[in-house]
Design an enzyme around this catalytic site. Structure first.
Site, PDB file in Angstrom:
ATOM      1  N   HIS A   1       0.940  -1.152  -0.051  1.00 17.79           N
ATOM      2  CA  HIS A   1      -0.058   0.038  -0.096  1.00 17.79           C
ATOM      3  C   HIS A   1       0.794   1.294  -0.067  1.00 17.79           C
ATOM      4  CE1 HIS A   1      -2.856   2.791   2.276  1.00 17.79           C
ATOM      5  NE2 HIS A   1      -3.757   2.662   1.185  1.00 17.79           N
TER       6      HIS A   1
ATOM      7  N   HIS B   1      -0.961  10.220  -3.155  1.00 16.13           N
ATOM      8  CA  HIS B   1      -2.417   9.707  -2.655  1.00 16.13           C
ATOM      9  C   HIS B   1      -3.377  11.008  -2.614  1.00 16.13           C
ATOM     10  CE1 HIS B   1      -5.444   9.060   0.494  1.00 16.13           C
ATOM     11  NE2 HIS B   1      -5.442   8.000   0.205  1.00 16.13           N
TER      12      HIS B   1
HETATM   13  O1  G3P Z   1      -6.273   1.264  -2.831  1.00 19.19           O
HETATM   14  C1  G3P Z   1      -6.964   0.533  -1.734  1.00 19.19           C
HETATM   15  C2  G3P Z   1      -6.953   1.833  -0.656  1.00 19.19           C
HETATM   16  O2  G3P Z   1      -5.435   2.171  -0.848  1.00 19.19           O
HETATM   17  C3  G3P Z   1      -7.844   2.531  -0.776  1.00 19.19           C
HETATM   18  O3  G3P Z   1      -7.634   3.677   0.221  1.00 19.19           O
HETATM   19  O4  G3P Z   1      -7.012   6.225   0.988  1.00 19.19           O
HETATM   20  O5  G3P Z   1      -5.318   4.486   0.908  1.00 19.19           O
HETATM   21  O6  G3P Z   1      -6.046   5.056  -1.285  1.00 19.19           O
HETATM   22  P1  G3P Z   1      -6.471   4.949   0.097  1.00 19.19           P
HETATM   23 CA    CA Z   2      -5.030   3.571  -2.746  1.00 19.39          CA
END
Ligand code: G3P
Ligand code: CA
Length: 289
Positions: free
Chosen positions: A37, A79
Site C-alpha cells: 500500500h 495519494h
Molecule cells: O487502494 C485501496 C486503498 O488504498 C484505498 O484507500 O485511501 O489508501 O487510497 P487509500
Molecule cells: Ca489507494
C-alpha cells in the site's frame, strides 16, 4: 446474520456471453495477495521510488500506486489531491506543472514525522511520474494502480491506458495480471473497461458500518469489475463469501498489524493492502505452513 445475495449462474453466463468487449479479466486465485500500500510505506516515504523498491525487495505480489494529475496533464504518484501532507509545498497537484511539482521534496516530511525510521537518503526524494515508475521497474513488479479523484482530471483514463500500452504491460492469459486498475469512481472504471477490456478492474468501497451490496450492485459490478476492495473494518466471513459467490474477488484495506493480517487471511479474502509487505509475506507464510 447477513442475507446472501447470489446472482443466478445463468445470469453470470449471460454476462459472459454478452460479447468480447464485455468480458471481464480474471484475477489470480493462486494465493492470498500481498499488495504494498503506497509502496512499503511503513518504512519509507509513501509513493516514492524507494518505497516501491523496498516493497519489491520484500517480494510483495503488487505495488500500489495512487494517481493524481498535474496542470499539464502528467500522471504522478500521490495519494492526496493536495501536496501539503507529503511534500514541502502547498496546494493542489492540479495547480502545479510537472516541472514545478518536481521541485518539491517528497521525503523530508517522513524523517520529521518518524525520527526512528529517518534515513538521509529520504531527504532527496521527489514525486515520481507514472512514466518514470514504469520505466524504472518495467515488468519486474506487478502494479495495482488507483485513479484518485478522476472526476477532477479530464482525460486521466485515456492517459493511463496509453501509458500502460506504451510499456506493453497488459498481460493476458497469465495467472497473475501485471496491472490491475482500481478506483472508488465506478464511471471512471467503466471508461477504462471500454478503452481496454483486458485490464482487470477493482471497484473500491468505503463502508462506514457493515459492508452491504444489493443484487443490483452485483449485477452492475459484474459488467466491468473483476473484484472489489473494501475497508477491513466493515466485513465479516459471510460478506466475503457472498462477494465470492457473486463472481468477484475481494481485497481488504489497509492492514498494518499482524493481527489484522491473520484476520484477513482467515476470513478467506483474496488479498490485502498493507503498508508493511514484509510483515504480510511473513504472516502468509506462517499460516500456509
Ligand atoms: O487502494 C485501496 C486503498 O488504498 C484505498 O484507500 O485511501 O489508501 O487510497 P487509500
Ligand atoms: Ca489507494
Amino acid at each position: 446474520m447477513r442475507k446472501l445475495f447470489i446472482i443466478p449462474t445463468c445470469f453470470l453466463l449471460m454476462i459472459g456471453c454478452y460479447g468480447n468487449e464485455k468480458s471481464i479479466e480474471p484475477l489470480s486465485t493462486e494465493s492470498f495477495l500481498i499488495i504494498a500500500h503506497r509502496g512499503a510505506s511503513t518504512y519509507a516515504p509513501e509513493h516514492t521510488i524507494l518505497a516501491y523498491e523496498i516493497a519489491q525487495q520484500a517480494d510483495a505480489d503488487y505495488i500500489e500506486v495512487d494517481l493524481q494529475m498535474t496542470k499539464d496533464g502528467e500522471l504522478v504518484a500521490m495519494h492526496d489531491e493536495k501536496v501539503d501532507r507529503t511534500t514541502d509545498g502547498k496546494g493542489f497537484v492540479k495547480e502545479y506543472t510537472l516541472d514545478e511539482l518536481k521541485l518539491l521534496n517528497a521525503g523530508r516530511w517522513f524523517n520529521n514525522n518518524y525520527p526512528s525510521l529517518a534515513n538521509s537518503e529520504y531527504k532527496y526524494l521527489n514525486i515520481p511520474t507514472l512514466d518514470e515508475i514504469f520505466s524504472y521497474f518495467g515488468d519486474s513488479v506487478n502494479y495495482h494502480i488507483e485513479m484518485k479523484s478522476p472526476g477532477i482530471y479530464e482525460g486521466m483514463e485515456e492517459k493511463l491506458v496509453a501509458l500502460i500500452k506504451k510499456y506493453k504491460l497488459i498481460y493476458v492469459d497469465e495467472e497473475f495480471p501485471k496491472i490491475v486498475i482500481e478506483s472508488f469512481d465506478g464511471r471512471s472504471l467503466l471508461k477504462v473497461h471500454e478503452l481496454e477490456p483486458k485490464l482487470p478492474l477493482i471497484q473500491l468501497f468505503s463502508f462506514k458500518e457493515e459492508a452491504a451490496l444489493s443484487i443490483q450492485d452485483y449485477k452492475r459490478l459484474n459488467t466491468y469489475a473483476s473484484g472489489i476492495g473494501v475497508n477491513i473494518s466493515s466485513v465479516d466471513k459471510d460478506f466475503i463469501q457472498e462477494v465470492k459467490l457473486n463472481g468477484l474477488h475481494i481485497l481488504l484495506y489497509s492492514i498494518s498489524s499482524e493481527i489484522e493480517m491473520k484476520q484477513a487471511i482467515n476470513l478467506k479474502a483474496n488479498g490485502a493492502y498493507t503498508n508493511n509487505p514484509e510483515m504480510g509475506i511473513r504472516v502468509r507464510r506462517l499460516l500456509e505452513q
